[in-house]
Design an enzyme around this catalytic site. Structure first.
Site, PDB file in Angstrom:
ATOM      1  N   SER A  32       0.830  -1.214   0.000  1.00 40.63           N
ATOM      2  CA  SER A  32       0.000   0.000   0.000  1.00 40.63           C
ATOM      3  C   SER A  32       0.856   1.252   0.000  1.00 40.63           C
ATOM      4  O   SER A  32       1.707   1.419   0.861  1.00 40.63           O
ATOM      5  CB  SER A  32      -0.860   0.085   1.263  1.00 40.63           C
ATOM      6  N   HIS A  63      -3.421   0.381  -4.765  1.00 39.56           N
ATOM      7  CA  HIS A  63      -2.662  -0.811  -5.135  1.00 39.56           C
ATOM      8  C   HIS A  63      -2.662  -0.921  -6.650  1.00 39.56           C
ATOM      9  O   HIS A  63      -3.665  -1.276  -7.249  1.00 39.56           O
ATOM     10  CB  HIS A  63      -3.300  -2.072  -4.556  1.00 39.56           C
ATOM     11  N   HIS A  85      -5.302  -9.177  -1.291  1.00 38.08           N
ATOM     12  CA  HIS A  85      -5.334  -9.481   0.136  1.00 38.08           C
ATOM     13  C   HIS A  85      -6.430 -10.494   0.482  1.00 38.08           C
ATOM     14  O   HIS A  85      -7.474 -10.531  -0.183  1.00 38.08           O
ATOM     15  CB  HIS A  85      -5.612  -8.202   0.932  1.00 38.08           C
ATOM     16  N   TYR A  87      -8.382 -10.175   2.943  1.00 39.11           N
ATOM     17  CA  TYR A  87      -9.586  -9.458   3.393  1.00 39.11           C
ATOM     18  C   TYR A  87     -10.507  -9.064   2.246  1.00 39.11           C
ATOM     19  O   TYR A  87     -11.668  -8.719   2.458  1.00 39.11           O
ATOM     20  CB  TYR A  87      -9.229  -8.235   4.250  1.00 39.11           C
ATOM     21  N   GLU A  88     -10.007  -9.098   1.015  1.00 35.40           N
ATOM     22  CA  GLU A  88     -10.864  -8.813  -0.140  1.00 35.40           C
ATOM     23  C   GLU A  88     -11.692 -10.030  -0.531  1.00 35.40           C
ATOM     24  O   GLU A  88     -12.555  -9.933  -1.410  1.00 35.40           O
ATOM     25  CB  GLU A  88     -10.001  -8.401  -1.341  1.00 35.40           C
ATOM     26  N   ALA A 115       2.552  -1.457   4.268  1.00 33.56           N
ATOM     27  CA  ALA A 115       2.228  -0.380   5.204  1.00 33.56           C
ATOM     28  C   ALA A 115       1.743  -1.044   6.487  1.00 33.56           C
ATOM     29  O   ALA A 115       1.032  -2.046   6.424  1.00 33.56           O
ATOM     30  CB  ALA A 115       1.128   0.499   4.627  1.00 33.56           C
ATOM     31  N   MET A 213      -2.066  -6.185   7.392  1.00 36.08           N
ATOM     32  CA  MET A 213      -3.043  -7.114   6.804  1.00 36.08           C
ATOM     33  C   MET A 213      -2.492  -7.892   5.604  1.00 36.08           C
ATOM     34  O   MET A 213      -3.261  -8.330   4.747  1.00 36.08           O
ATOM     35  CB  MET A 213      -4.298  -6.334   6.378  1.00 36.08           C
ATOM     36  N   SER A 214      -1.178  -8.059   5.533  1.00 33.19           N
ATOM     37  CA  SER A 214      -0.611  -8.746   4.357  1.00 33.19           C
ATOM     38  C   SER A 214       0.659  -9.500   4.746  1.00 33.19           C
ATOM     39  O   SER A 214       0.855  -9.847   5.913  1.00 33.19           O
ATOM     40  CB  SER A 214      -0.296  -7.716   3.262  1.00 33.19           C
ATOM     41  N   ASN A 237       1.024   4.764  10.473  1.00 34.21           N
ATOM     42  CA  ASN A 237       0.195   5.330  11.545  1.00 34.21           C
ATOM     43  C   ASN A 237       0.545   4.608  12.839  1.00 34.21           C
ATOM     44  O   ASN A 237       1.063   3.489  12.811  1.00 34.21           O
ATOM     45  CB  ASN A 237      -1.295   5.099  11.235  1.00 34.21           C
ATOM     46  N   HIS A 249      -7.678   4.970   5.970  1.00 34.16           N
ATOM     47  CA  HIS A 249      -6.832   4.573   4.824  1.00 34.16           C
ATOM     48  C   HIS A 249      -6.127   5.798   4.241  1.00 34.16           C
ATOM     49  O   HIS A 249      -5.010   5.685   3.725  1.00 34.16           O
ATOM     50  CB  HIS A 249      -7.682   3.863   3.768  1.00 34.16           C
TER      51      HIS A 249
HETATM   52  N1  HPA Z   1      -3.505  -1.944  11.255  1.00 35.03           N
HETATM   53  C1  HPA Z   1      -3.552  -2.884  10.293  1.00 35.03           C
HETATM   54  N2  HPA Z   1      -3.076  -2.699   9.064  1.00 35.03           N
HETATM   55  C2  HPA Z   1      -2.509  -1.510   8.797  1.00 35.03           C
HETATM   56  C3  HPA Z   1      -2.430  -0.486   9.744  1.00 35.03           C
HETATM   57  C4  HPA Z   1      -2.952  -0.720  11.051  1.00 35.03           C
HETATM   58  O1  HPA Z   1      -2.912   0.140  11.950  1.00 35.03           O
HETATM   59  N3  HPA Z   1      -1.819   0.574   9.138  1.00 35.03           N
HETATM   60  C5  HPA Z   1      -1.533   0.190   7.866  1.00 35.03           C
HETATM   61  N4  HPA Z   1      -1.963  -1.076   7.657  1.00 35.03           N
END
Ligand code: HPA
Length: 277
Positions: A32, A63, A85, A87-88, A115, A213-214, A237, A249
């Site tokens: 990401s 992406h 991913h 989650y998709e 990310a 998440m990856s 973050n 996001h």
């Molecule tokens: N949590 C999960 N996935 C992420 C985050 C997060 O805080 N930031 C970027 N991808």
């Protein structure tokens, strides 16, 4: 329906035909916001994922979905800009398809970037962290099902999942371009919702420094294939409950944009080292 191995072989042949290179030495997956690295590539051969048979095409914003073939001296590197991913709703066989193609195209080393949320107290948005190990908190695994012995063993070892030599090369690349070197444990959460503050306290107590998440399914599939893995997380973050503001996001992609120059510098330095090992 052909089996996974046959689909991989078809895709590998298409990559060779489209890039004019029947072998690549290393690969990097851009996560990401990190797909911006692809824009800095000159003389790259670009192949849209959609043109490669069976290759899953990302739908999420931020992406891209393009494979690049780049030369570094005598060596060739595959740059996979964009991933799909779990989650998709993708099957994990699709999630790991691209890195398996890279492995069967000859890559002995694959760098996975992502990310991530910062969990460890000393992390700040914008930090680049080399992954030292992972926690599979999604309780899913791309190797579930009958094992294909042509890909790897039934019970692959994950002791040094994130290769020590690749991490050492990572350290030298970070230091050469003046980016402070740090390592951390990456915890995979399924998503797509961000975590709750209680979940982040759990991750911290379990030894996680980063959350995302990856990456973990790809790392597992690559170790199955005997490929050396490296991982770099961009902290976009602070994780939920540590961050004073709600997560979004947009925050993820904005931080990635601001970190662009450092990411480009590190990857420009590191990819030739990985291709040469
Ligand atoms: N949590 C999960 N996935 C992420 C985050 C997060 O805080 N930031 C970027 N991808």
């Amino acid at each position: 329906m052909t089996d996974v191995y046959d689909r991989l072989r078809t895709a590998v042949e298409a990559v060779a035909a489209r890039t004019g290179r029947d072998r690549h030495d290393a690969a990097v997956v851009l996560g990401s916001g990190l797909s911006t690295y692809a824009a800095s590539l000159t003389d790259a051969i670009a192949v849209p994922y959609a043109d490669i048979p069976h290759f899953p095409v990302p739908r999420v914003e931020g992406h891209a979905g393009t494979l690049y073939s780049v030369r570094f001296g005598e060596r060739a590197v595959l740059v996979l800009a964009g991933r799909v991913h779990a989650y998709e709703g993708w099957d994990l066989a699709d999630v790991v398809f691209g890195v398996r193609v890279a492995a069967l195209a000859g890559c002995r080393t694959v760098l996975l970037t992502n990310a991530a949320g910062g969990v460890a107290a000393d992390l700040a948005p914008g930090d680049l962290v080399m992954i030292s190990d992972h926690l599979n908190l999604a309780a899913r695994n791309p190797l579930v099902g009958p094992n294909d012995d042509r890909l790897g063993p039934r019970f692959p070892d994950l002791t040094d999942a994130y290769d020590p030599e690749v991490r050492a090369l990572g350290r030298s690349a970070f230091e050469a371009v003046g980016v402070p070197y740090r390592e951390g444990v990456y915890a995979w959460m399924l998503g797509p919702s961000f975590e709750t503050p209680a979940e982040i306290r759990m991750v911290a107590r379990l030894g996680g420094d980063l959350v995302g998440m990856s990456t973990v399914p790809e790392a597992i599939a690559l170790r199955h294939l005997g490929v050396a893995v490296g991982g770099i997380s961009l902290v976009t973050n602070l994780a939920a409950g540590i961050s004073p503001t709600p997560l979004s996001h947009e925050e993820v992609t904005e931080t990635a944009d601001r970190a662009r120059d450092r990411i480009v510098a590190v990857l420009d330095r590191l990819l030739p080292l990985l291709a040469a090992r």
